[in-house]
Design an enzyme around this catalytic site. Structure first.
Site, PDB file in Angstrom:
ATOM      1  N   HIS A   6      -1.910  -6.954  -7.165  1.00 24.47           N
ATOM      2  CA  HIS A   6      -1.468  -6.231  -8.016  1.00 24.47           C
ATOM      3  C   HIS A   6      -2.887  -5.734  -8.808  1.00 24.47           C
ATOM      4  O   HIS A   6      -2.491  -6.195  -9.920  1.00 24.47           O
ATOM      5  CB  HIS A   6      -0.510  -6.206  -9.073  1.00 24.47           C
ATOM      6  N   HIS A  40       6.070  -7.866  -1.363  1.00 27.86           N
ATOM      7  CA  HIS A  40       6.627  -6.946  -1.647  1.00 27.86           C
ATOM      8  C   HIS A  40       7.777  -7.336  -2.578  1.00 27.86           C
ATOM      9  O   HIS A  40       8.423  -6.361  -3.702  1.00 27.86           O
ATOM     10  CB  HIS A  40       7.980  -6.389  -0.400  1.00 27.86           C
ATOM     11  N   ASP A  88      -0.204  -4.613  -1.231  1.00 28.85           N
ATOM     12  CA  ASP A  88      -0.371  -3.948  -2.749  1.00 28.85           C
ATOM     13  C   ASP A  88      -1.464  -4.550  -3.567  1.00 28.85           C
ATOM     14  O   ASP A  88      -1.194  -5.356  -4.483  1.00 28.85           O
ATOM     15  CB  ASP A  88       1.202  -4.422  -3.068  1.00 28.85           C
ATOM     16  N   ASN A 106       3.512  -0.585  -0.380  1.00 27.72           N
ATOM     17  CA  ASN A 106       3.605   0.314  -0.766  1.00 27.72           C
ATOM     18  C   ASN A 106       2.715   1.196  -1.545  1.00 27.72           C
ATOM     19  O   ASN A 106       2.567   2.024  -1.668  1.00 27.72           O
ATOM     20  CB  ASN A 106       5.468   0.651  -1.539  1.00 27.72           C
ATOM     21  N   HIS A 107       2.196   0.264  -2.399  1.00 24.88           N
ATOM     22  CA  HIS A 107       1.418   0.973  -3.406  1.00 24.88           C
ATOM     23  C   HIS A 107       0.169   1.195  -3.010  1.00 24.88           C
ATOM     24  O   HIS A 107      -0.823   1.861  -3.277  1.00 24.88           O
ATOM     25  CB  HIS A 107       1.532  -0.256  -4.941  1.00 24.88           C
ATOM     26  N   ASP A 165       0.985  -9.842  -2.760  1.00 30.84           N
ATOM     27  CA  ASP A 165       0.520  -9.032  -3.356  1.00 30.84           C
ATOM     28  C   ASP A 165      -0.148  -9.688  -4.769  1.00 30.84           C
ATOM     29  O   ASP A 165       0.260 -10.889  -5.778  1.00 30.84           O
ATOM     30  CB  ASP A 165       2.112  -8.118  -4.422  1.00 30.84           C
ATOM     31  N   HIS A 203       4.648  -6.593   4.528  1.00 29.93           N
ATOM     32  CA  HIS A 203       3.747  -6.156   3.791  1.00 29.93           C
ATOM     33  C   HIS A 203       5.167  -6.554   3.448  1.00 29.93           C
ATOM     34  O   HIS A 203       6.212  -7.267   2.308  1.00 29.93           O
ATOM     35  CB  HIS A 203       3.893  -5.180   3.097  1.00 29.93           C
TER      36      HIS A 203
END
Length: 547
Positions: free
Chosen positions: A152, A371, A182, A214-215, A150, A273
């Site tokens: 982010h 994740h 992500d 998932n993002h 990730d 992920h």
């Protein structure tokens, strides 16, 4: 030689020694104030599987060392002058602007808030969409390969990896690059991170691979009520205004719809992920199930054309987690090896049995996934068969000493690379008053607006975009569009239940429905503006080949 002559020679030598000693001390004293603080080099941990003795299981052995930081600038300059192919984008103005933005973010504040940046993101999404449509749902690559978790919207940690892994650029760095998803939400630089990674994918389609997290779904990166100013949709609209900001958000999500779901390194390491999906039936393998997922998948929410079974496969890939020890005892089904995730909302966890059966069925040795936040950057579970990689050290309540990590797969070796909290680069933090004192007020103001200095108040002005008005005619070369169900099909996970479980705001289903009803709208006015500005130089399309 007489004794007197010997004494004279010894005296002269002693005088010379004393003179040289005094000169050396004076030089050291003069240079003491000019000595630069040596920058801390990133640490690396080599992990290698070692065969045990008779009757014993193999075990993992680690060895810590420092990474080398030398590189040849001459080599980079020579390689940059080599002739390129017809579809090469290494010297394209769009890619050069994005690269310069990434390398010097503070000096590109005007560009990041400009109409040009908005057009560049639209064009980038349009071109990368074509590249991804040529990739299967499972990408195969060879080591050496760098694997990242990730990010982010954390531009600072991404810069750390750039400064220490691909100092001369990804094209001149040996190996492939695999990002596990992500890229947006939580951090304050989601647009910059997304633009940079998509530009890298456009330039190096056979070297850079982006998986879906998932993002990278509309339900999550459109959850403004939950993430506030740290949500991807908020940052798009705050930067460019509601109309253009929404269109940028939707254009990026159309790219996300086409991202692969997993990768396989050296036919031995499964990369994803979230985790391994539940099987669809007895007649196919899990890899075949993933390959059967629709080439364009909304997932959360799904498009009308998505099959329910394969939507569930895709959802498991981006949402599942390894089961904890407590879950192994009380939640995991002993027959299937799967159970309910602590996240709730329909997400699952996978236990030891599920891992063993999956690895045996596919002939793999390890699973690498992201994740889950870990302060150490990399975590190991399920008998050292599952690695969790987390490549951002911020915005996840892991403390000021949290590390950002990645893994280098190099043949039979696994090398963990972490960013130490002591490592310093061009970014400035408000708690570091010495660094702030070295900057001018104008420089501090620029960095605050870009998010390079942590502050509580964000006074970024909202830009209006009047120059994107154009005709409503549809482009003949427009790619096929996909529609969400008018009645909004049920997503495979329930974000409202997840939010309630963690005592956060309830998910407003009507808010999601408003996006689902408009996400299939055309971006023709924007595309027309892009083509009008680009002229003939951008008329060619890009085809992505798979290694």
């Amino acid at each position: 030689m007489s004794d007197a002559q010997d004494d004279d020679a010894i005296a002269r030598m002693q005088d010379q020694i004393n003179s040289l000693t005094n000169q050396l001390e004076a030089a050291e004293q003069a240079n003491k104030g000019n000595t630069k603080r040596r920058q801390i080099a990133p640490a690396a941990v080599h992990i290698q599987q070692v065969e045990g003795g008779f009757g014993q299981r193999p075990f993992l052995q680690s060895r810590r060392e420092m990474m080398g930081r030398t590189a040849s600038i001459c080599t980079r300059d020579v390689m940059a002058k080599l002739p390129t192919g017809d579809n090469d984008y290494s010297n394209h103005p769009l890619a050069l602007r994005i690269m310069d933005m990434f390398q010097r973010p503070s000096e590109n504040l005007d560009y990041l808030n400009s109409e040009q940046f908005a057009k560049d993101v639209f064009k980038l999404c349009q071109k990368v969409r074509h590249v991804l449509e040529g990739e299967p749902r499972v990408v195969y690559l060879q080591s050496p390969a760098y694997i990242f978790g990730d990010i982010h919207g954390n531009l600072e940690d991404l810069h750390f990896f750039s400064d220490n892994i691909w100092r001369l650029g990804m094209s001149l760095t040996a190996g492939n690059f695999l990002f596990l998803g992500d890229y947006v939400d939580r951090g304050m630089n989601c647009l910059e991170v997304t633009a940079y990674l998509l530009a890298m994918k456009l330039q190096l389609p056979n070297k850079v691979f982006l998986l879906r997290g998932n993002h990278e779904t509309r339900d999550v990166n459109g959850w403004e009520e939950h993430y506030g100013e740290r949500s991807f949709i908020y940052q798009c609209r705050n930067r460019f205004g509601d109309d253009i900001g929404y269109r940028i958000w939707e254009a990026c999500n159309q790219v996300f719809d086409r991202l692969p779901l997993c990768g396989v390194v050296d036919q031995d390491i499964f990369c994803v992920h979230g985790g391994i999906p539940r099987p669809v039936g007895d007649g196919t393998t899990r890899i075949q199930d993933i390959l059967n997922v629709s080439k364009v998948a909304g997932i959360n929410p799904p498009y009308e054309h998505e099959d329910d079974d394969y939507q569930q496969v895709a959802s498991d890939c981006i949402w599942s987690d390894p089961a904890s020890e407590e879950q192994e005892q009380y939640s995991v089904n002993p027959e299937t090896g799967f159970g309910e995730s602590l996240r709730g909302g329909g997400a699952i966890c996978f236990g030891n049995k599920a891992v063993t059966e999956f690895l045996a069925q596919q002939g793999f040795s390890y699973i690498m996934r992201a994740h889950e936040a870990h302060a150490e950057g990399v975590a190991v579970s399920k008998g050292a068969r599952v690695f969790t990689v987390f490549s951002t050290s911020k915005d996840h309540n892991q403390g000021s000493q949290a590390l950002a990590g990645c893994i280098l797969v190099d043949g039979e070796k696994l090398q963990v690379i972490n960013r130490s909290p002591a490592y310093k680069n061009q970014y400035v933090h408000r708690r570091d008053s010495v660094s702030l004192n070295a900057l001018s007020p104008n420089e501090i103001s620029k960095r605050i607006k870009l998010g390079l200095i942590n502050v509580d108040d964000d006074e970024s002005s909202e830009e209006e975009w009047d120059d994107f008005e154009s005709s409503e005619e549809e482009s003949e070369e427009e790619t096929q569009t996909y529609a969400f169900s008018k009645e909004r099909r049920r997503s495979s996970v329930n974000l409202g239940e997840m939010a309630a479980r963690f005592n956060t705001e309830e998910w407003d289903s009507a808010h999601v429905s408003s996006y689902a009803g408009t996400s299939s709208r055309h971006l023709d006015p924007i595309d027309d503006a892009i083509e009008e500005e680009a002229g003939d130089e951008d008329s060619s399309t890009v085809e992505g080949d798979i290694n």
